[in-house]
Write a protein that holds these residues in place. Structure first.
Motif, PDB file in Angstrom:
ATOM      1  N   GLY A   1      -6.681   6.400   0.195  1.00 35.61           N
ATOM      2  CA  GLY A   1      -6.753   5.073   0.822  1.00 35.61           C
ATOM      3  C   GLY A   1      -8.026   4.928   1.644  1.00 35.61           C
ATOM      4  N   MET A   2      -8.699   3.787   1.452  1.00 38.32           N
ATOM      5  CA  MET A   2      -9.876   3.488   2.273  1.00 38.32           C
ATOM      6  C   MET A   2      -9.881   1.999   2.594  1.00 38.32           C
ATOM      7  N   GLY A   3      -8.884   1.604   3.410  1.00 39.32           N
ATOM      8  CA  GLY A   3      -8.815   0.233   3.903  1.00 39.32           C
ATOM      9  C   GLY A   3      -9.359   0.206   5.317  1.00 39.32           C
ATOM     10  N   THR A   4      -8.597  -0.410   6.247  1.00 42.99           N
ATOM     11  CA  THR A   4      -9.072  -0.542   7.633  1.00 42.99           C
ATOM     12  C   THR A   4      -9.365   0.832   8.242  1.00 42.99           C
ATOM     13  N   VAL A   5      -8.367   1.726   8.251  1.00 47.11           N
ATOM     14  CA  VAL A   5      -8.538   3.007   8.948  1.00 47.11           C
ATOM     15  C   VAL A   5      -9.444   3.956   8.138  1.00 47.11           C
ATOM     16  N   GLY A   6      -9.217   4.000   6.810  1.00 48.61           N
ATOM     17  CA  GLY A   6     -10.066   4.856   5.967  1.00 48.61           C
ATOM     18  C   GLY A   6     -11.529   4.440   6.080  1.00 48.61           C
TER      19      GLY A   6
ATOM     20  N   VAL B   1      -8.270   4.915  -4.283  1.00 51.35           N
ATOM     21  CA  VAL B   1      -8.058   3.496  -3.940  1.00 51.35           C
ATOM     22  C   VAL B   1      -7.355   2.822  -5.118  1.00 51.35           C
ATOM     23  N   ARG B   2      -6.904   1.587  -4.876  1.00 51.65           N
ATOM     24  CA  ARG B   2      -6.325   0.834  -5.994  1.00 51.65           C
ATOM     25  C   ARG B   2      -7.427   0.187  -6.817  1.00 51.65           C
ATOM     26  N   ASP B   3      -8.454  -0.311  -6.094  1.00 48.48           N
ATOM     27  CA  ASP B   3      -9.487  -1.096  -6.758  1.00 48.48           C
ATOM     28  C   ASP B   3     -10.877  -0.527  -6.411  1.00 48.48           C
ATOM     29  N   PRO B   4     -11.425   0.336  -7.270  1.00 44.37           N
ATOM     30  CA  PRO B   4     -12.712   0.981  -6.956  1.00 44.37           C
ATOM     31  C   PRO B   4     -13.875  -0.004  -6.872  1.00 44.37           C
ATOM     32  N   SER B   5     -13.697  -1.227  -7.424  1.00 40.31           N
ATOM     33  CA  SER B   5     -14.824  -2.173  -7.417  1.00 40.31           C
ATOM     34  C   SER B   5     -14.918  -2.935  -6.091  1.00 40.31           C
ATOM     35  N   ARG B   6     -13.900  -2.781  -5.226  1.00 43.84           N
ATOM     36  CA  ARG B   6     -13.888  -3.534  -3.953  1.00 43.84           C
ATOM     37  C   ARG B   6     -14.981  -3.051  -3.016  1.00 43.84           C
ATOM     38  N   ARG B   7     -15.590  -3.992  -2.279  1.00 46.37           N
ATOM     39  CA  ARG B   7     -16.607  -3.643  -1.283  1.00 46.37           C
ATOM     40  C   ARG B   7     -15.928  -2.926  -0.105  1.00 46.37           C
ATOM     41  N   ARG B   8     -16.514  -1.823   0.356  1.00 44.45           N
ATOM     42  CA  ARG B   8     -15.912  -1.016   1.434  1.00 44.45           C
ATOM     43  C   ARG B   8     -16.785  -1.053   2.692  1.00 44.45           C
ATOM     44  N   ALA B   9     -16.255  -0.553   3.792  1.00 43.38           N
ATOM     45  CA  ALA B   9     -16.990  -0.560   5.069  1.00 43.38           C
ATOM     46  C   ALA B   9     -18.270   0.272   4.975  1.00 43.38           C
TER      47      ALA B   9
ATOM     48  N   ALA C   1      -2.661  -5.803  12.624  1.00 48.38           N
ATOM     49  CA  ALA C   1      -1.309  -5.980  12.087  1.00 48.38           C
ATOM     50  C   ALA C   1      -1.109  -5.132  10.837  1.00 48.38           C
ATOM     51  N   GLU C   2       0.149  -4.751  10.595  1.00 42.64           N
ATOM     52  CA  GLU C   2       0.499  -4.040   9.368  1.00 42.64           C
ATOM     53  C   GLU C   2       0.363  -4.993   8.181  1.00 42.64           C
ATOM     54  N   ALA C   3       0.307  -4.396   6.958  1.00 42.56           N
ATOM     55  CA  ALA C   3       0.213  -5.212   5.744  1.00 42.56           C
ATOM     56  C   ALA C   3       1.341  -6.263   5.754  1.00 42.56           C
TER      57      ALA C   3
ATOM     58  N   ASN D   1       0.318   7.628   9.183  1.00 42.29           N
ATOM     59  CA  ASN D   1       1.430   6.855   8.626  1.00 42.29           C
ATOM     60  C   ASN D   1       2.717   7.032   9.448  1.00 42.29           C
ATOM     61  N   LYS D   2       2.941   6.087  10.392  1.00 38.59           N
ATOM     62  CA  LYS D   2       4.134   6.245  11.262  1.00 38.59           C
ATOM     63  C   LYS D   2       5.425   5.964  10.519  1.00 38.59           C
ATOM     64  N   ASP D   3       5.388   5.012   9.559  1.00 34.91           N
ATOM     65  CA  ASP D   3       6.620   4.732   8.801  1.00 34.91           C
ATOM     66  C   ASP D   3       7.107   6.039   8.167  1.00 34.91           C
TER      67      ASP D   3
ATOM     68  N   ALA E   1      -4.785   0.410  18.076  1.00 32.27           N
ATOM     69  CA  ALA E   1      -4.938  -0.079  16.707  1.00 32.27           C
ATOM     70  C   ALA E   1      -6.403  -0.420  16.470  1.00 32.27           C
ATOM     71  N   GLY E   2      -6.729  -0.698  15.203  1.00 31.38           N
ATOM     72  CA  GLY E   2      -8.106  -1.045  14.851  1.00 31.38           C
ATOM     73  C   GLY E   2      -8.778   0.133  14.152  1.00 31.38           C
ATOM     74  N   ALA E   3      -9.807  -0.191  13.382  1.00 34.42           N
ATOM     75  CA  ALA E   3     -10.427   0.797  12.487  1.00 34.42           C
ATOM     76  C   ALA E   3     -10.985   2.009  13.234  1.00 34.42           C
TER      77      ALA E   3
HETATM   78  P1  NAP Z   1      -4.966  -0.879   4.546  1.00 35.50           P
HETATM   79  O1  NAP Z   1      -6.125  -1.543   5.173  1.00 35.50           O
HETATM   80  O2  NAP Z   1      -3.942  -1.703   3.832  1.00 35.50           O
HETATM   81  O3  NAP Z   1      -5.536   0.217   3.517  1.00 35.50           O
HETATM   82  C1  NAP Z   1      -4.740   0.887   2.592  1.00 35.50           C
HETATM   83  C2  NAP Z   1      -5.621   1.626   1.608  1.00 35.50           C
HETATM   84  O4  NAP Z   1      -4.806   2.392   0.733  1.00 35.50           O
HETATM   85  C3  NAP Z   1      -6.476   0.708   0.716  1.00 35.50           C
HETATM   86  O5  NAP Z   1      -7.744   1.284   0.523  1.00 35.50           O
HETATM   87  C4  NAP Z   1      -5.719   0.693  -0.621  1.00 35.50           C
HETATM   88  O6  NAP Z   1      -6.584   0.571  -1.744  1.00 35.50           O
HETATM   89  C5  NAP Z   1      -5.103   2.071  -0.629  1.00 35.50           C
HETATM   90  N1  NAP Z   1      -3.840   2.113  -1.353  1.00 35.50           N
HETATM   91  C6  NAP Z   1      -2.647   1.606  -0.939  1.00 35.50           C
HETATM   92  N2  NAP Z   1      -1.702   1.857  -1.861  1.00 35.50           N
HETATM   93  C7  NAP Z   1      -2.307   2.529  -2.870  1.00 35.50           C
HETATM   94  C8  NAP Z   1      -1.873   3.045  -4.110  1.00 35.50           C
HETATM   95  N3  NAP Z   1      -0.604   2.935  -4.513  1.00 35.50           N
HETATM   96  N4  NAP Z   1      -2.781   3.683  -4.890  1.00 35.50           N
HETATM   97  C9  NAP Z   1      -4.062   3.814  -4.485  1.00 35.50           C
HETATM   98  N5  NAP Z   1      -4.547   3.340  -3.333  1.00 35.50           N
HETATM   99  C10 NAP Z   1      -3.673   2.694  -2.529  1.00 35.50           C
HETATM  100  O7  NAP Z   1      -4.151  -0.001   5.611  1.00 35.50           O
HETATM  101  P2  NAP Z   1      -4.659   0.506   7.049  1.00 35.50           P
HETATM  102  O8  NAP Z   1      -4.532  -0.591   8.048  1.00 35.50           O
HETATM  103  O9  NAP Z   1      -5.946   1.214   6.905  1.00 35.50           O
HETATM  104  O10 NAP Z   1      -3.485   1.534   7.401  1.00 35.50           O
HETATM  105  C11 NAP Z   1      -3.441   2.816   6.808  1.00 35.50           C
HETATM  106  C12 NAP Z   1      -2.367   3.635   7.528  1.00 35.50           C
HETATM  107  O11 NAP Z   1      -2.746   3.789   8.900  1.00 35.50           O
HETATM  108  C13 NAP Z   1      -0.981   2.996   7.559  1.00 35.50           C
HETATM  109  O12 NAP Z   1      -0.015   4.023   7.490  1.00 35.50           O
HETATM  110  C14 NAP Z   1      -0.938   2.315   8.915  1.00 35.50           C
HETATM  111  O13 NAP Z   1       0.384   2.157   9.394  1.00 35.50           O
HETATM  112  C15 NAP Z   1      -1.690   3.319   9.747  1.00 35.50           C
HETATM  113  N6  NAP Z   1      -2.314   2.781  10.949  1.00 35.50           N
HETATM  114  C16 NAP Z   1      -3.061   1.653  10.888  1.00 35.50           C
HETATM  115  C17 NAP Z   1      -3.695   1.178  12.045  1.00 35.50           C
HETATM  116  C18 NAP Z   1      -4.529  -0.059  12.054  1.00 35.50           C
HETATM  117  O14 NAP Z   1      -4.998  -0.445  13.125  1.00 35.50           O
HETATM  118  N7  NAP Z   1      -4.772  -0.695  10.912  1.00 35.50           N
HETATM  119  C19 NAP Z   1      -3.541   1.887  13.250  1.00 35.50           C
HETATM  120  C20 NAP Z   1      -2.758   3.061  13.273  1.00 35.50           C
HETATM  121  C21 NAP Z   1      -2.150   3.498  12.105  1.00 35.50           C
HETATM  122  P3  NAP Z   1      -7.444  -0.797  -2.016  1.00 35.50           P
HETATM  123  O15 NAP Z   1      -8.403  -0.877  -0.872  1.00 35.50           O
HETATM  124  O16 NAP Z   1      -8.129  -0.590  -3.315  1.00 35.50           O
HETATM  125  O17 NAP Z   1      -6.424  -1.898  -2.008  1.00 35.50           O
END
Ligand code: NAP
Ligand code: HSE
Length: 429
Positions: free
Chosen positions: A13-18, A47-55, A192-194, A107-109, A304-306
């Motif tokens: 995973g490489m979304g907000t935190v990654g 990742v799910r979508d390798p073509s997506r622009r990342r940080a 916020a969570e997804a 991942n707190k869940d 919270a936050g990246a």
């Molecule tokens: P996010 O922005 O939704 O990023 C999720 C990443 O995981 C995305 O890169 C997504 O790929 C990838 N992904 C999800 N499901 C996948 C799958 N089935 N196969 C392949 N890749 C998959 O989430 P986030 O906010 O970074 O949060 C990540 C974790 O940190 C969560 O457990 C969250 O509760 C925890 N957390 C978050 C924060 C916060 O401030 N955001 C703070 C503390 C803890 P794509 O990019 O290609 O969609």
């Protein structure tokens, strides 16, 4: 220039935190290597979508949609799970441990619901799971509770541990913003969570409380057994009355040791403006701890936050590399004790109630009588005229058992001049 021991990381995973982790390695990689002699590289990223622009722009071949490419890479020693949710994260973490990798997760869940089973698996595999970022984001909470405060019997922990709801309540209170607008801003800022219902309904805070209470009170905690109430019923009117009475409204996560067991709960509460938790604003989090040796302590920062969250993730990666070298695998085993969870009804609290009433003679007196007849003593009362013959009556009780309080409340809500939808919140002692 690169120096230090090269350590290759696999990330799920490489979304907000990654994205935050990648930014830290890019921005502070040398600083980190200078401090730790460890040079981190992101080797493979799922990742799910390798073509997506990342940080951060990583070489395109870094990205994969096949988890095995990350987990089975022999060059990778630490797998960092930042996908969120239960599956496939749980299966992939288990697989990584079995592949002899240490795991870092935010991942707190997952850690709240399956942490015990995963930590036991890690132990059997001779590996570790590090989860500092799962509760309190960038604020060190897991490590201080496990290590620095280990000599204390913890009496209580009281936390503001959800950034989204604290941000929403702050904006409603300071800017008179409405709930939906404040939520939309929190989502835009990446707090916020997804699925934000987990934040709003208190589940996110409950998961974090389960993790922290498990460590603080050394017992397994099933988050399904916690009493949970979110912020949906907090109105701007309640926030204004609270302020008038010398309080602010916060979503609190509370763990307390009581005779016979623990009470664990998440709910909004009025917090006196004199309490240190009252000045925790915006997305900031804090954990107030009372230990028998240290007395009171409070940890405060961005929950919270990246970058704040990724700061804790990167620290865990460094800890994993160092611990591996020291071979101290038992360090993170916990939740071994057994403690009974008690229902919230065993507690005594003060209560705030906001009634909507017909503005006519005797209503105020009737309410006071209902509470008085049941032996519930009132500390403060306000009445204000609203439009169309409706008045708002706000009461704050003295300390009363939850059971005793419920009786006059139900009676009051059946009075013909009182509308049935009252705002009811506990007041932090
Ligand atoms: P996010 O922005 O939704 O990023 C999720 C990443 O995981 C995305 O890169 C997504 O790929 C990838 N992904 C999800 N499901 C996948 C799958 N089935 N196969 C392949 N890749 C998959 O989430 P986030 O906010 O970074 O949060 C990540 C974790 O940190 C969560 O457990 C969250 O509760 C925890 N957390 C978050 C924060 C916060 O401030 N955001 C703070 C503390 C803890 P794509 O990019 O290609 O969609
Ligand atoms: N959604 C969570 C919050 C992210 O708002 O606190 C940090 O865990």
């Amino acid at each position: 220039m690169s120096f230090g021991k090269a350590v290759k990381i696999g990330m799920l995973g490489m979304g907000t935190v990654g994205g935050g982790v990648a930014q830290i390695i890019e921005r502070n990689g040398e600083l980190l290597a200078g401090k730790t002699d460890i040079n981190l590289t992101l080797q493979r990223v799922l990742v799910r979508d390798p073509s997506r622009r990342r940080a951060v722009d990583l070489p395109p071949q870094t990205y994969t949609t096949d988890p095995d490419v990350v987990i089975r890479d022999p060059a990778i020693s630490v797998v960092v799970e930042l996908m969120g949710g239960i599956e496939p994260a749980r299966t992939l973490i288990s697989a990584a441990l079995k592949e002899n990798k240490d795991v870092v997760t935010a991942n707190k869940d997952l850690m709240a619901q399956h942490g015990r089973e995963l930590l036991q698996l890690a132990r059997r595999c001779g590996r570790n799971i590090y989860y500092e970022a799962s509760a309190g984001g960038g604020i060190p909470l897991v490590r201080p509770l496990k290590h620095c405060l280990v000599a204390n019997r913890i009496k209580c922990i009281i936390g503001i541990i959800n950034g989204t709801t604290n941000y929403i309540l702050t904006r409603m209170s300071c800017d008179d913003m409405d709930f939906q607008e404040a939520l939309a801003r929190a989502q835009k800022l990446g707090f916020a969570e997804a699925d934000p219902s987990s934040d709003i309904e208190g589940r996110d805070a409950a998961y974090k409380l389960a993790i922290l209470a498990g460590i603080a009170f050394n017992c397994p905690v099933d988050p399904g057994e916690l009493s949970i109430e979110g912020i949906k019923n907090v109105t701007r009117a309640d926030i204004h009355y609270a302020r008038e009475l010398g309080y602010t409204i916060k979503l609190l996560a509370i763990g307390e040791e009581k005779p016979g067991g623990l009470v664990l709960r998440v709910h909004p509460a009025l917090v006196s403006l004199a309490h240190p938790l009252a000045s925790v604003h915006d997305e900031f989090n804090a954990l107030f701890i009372e230990g028998d040796l240290i007395g009171e302590a409070m940890f405060y920062g961005r929950g919270a936050g990246a970058l704040p969250t990724a700061s804790a993730v990167v620290a865990d990666i460094i800890d994993a590399v160092r611990s591996y070298e020291r071979a101290d695998k038992g360090l993170y085993a916990n939740n071994l004790g057994k403690t009974k969870l008690l229902p919230v009804s065993v507690l005594n609290s003060r209560f705030y109630v906001r009634f909507l009433a017909q503005d006519r003679p005797g209503v105020f007196g009737a309410l006071a009588t209902v509470f008085g007849d049941e032996g519930v003593s009132l500390d403060m009362i306000i009445q204000k005229r609203k439009k169309n013959g409706i008045a708002e009556i706000v009461l704050v009780t003295h300390d009363v058992s939850e059971e005793l309080f419920t009786r006059p409340l139900e009676k009051a809500l059946r009075l013909p001049s009182i509308q049935p939808d009252a705002g009811v919140f506990r007041v932090l002692a």
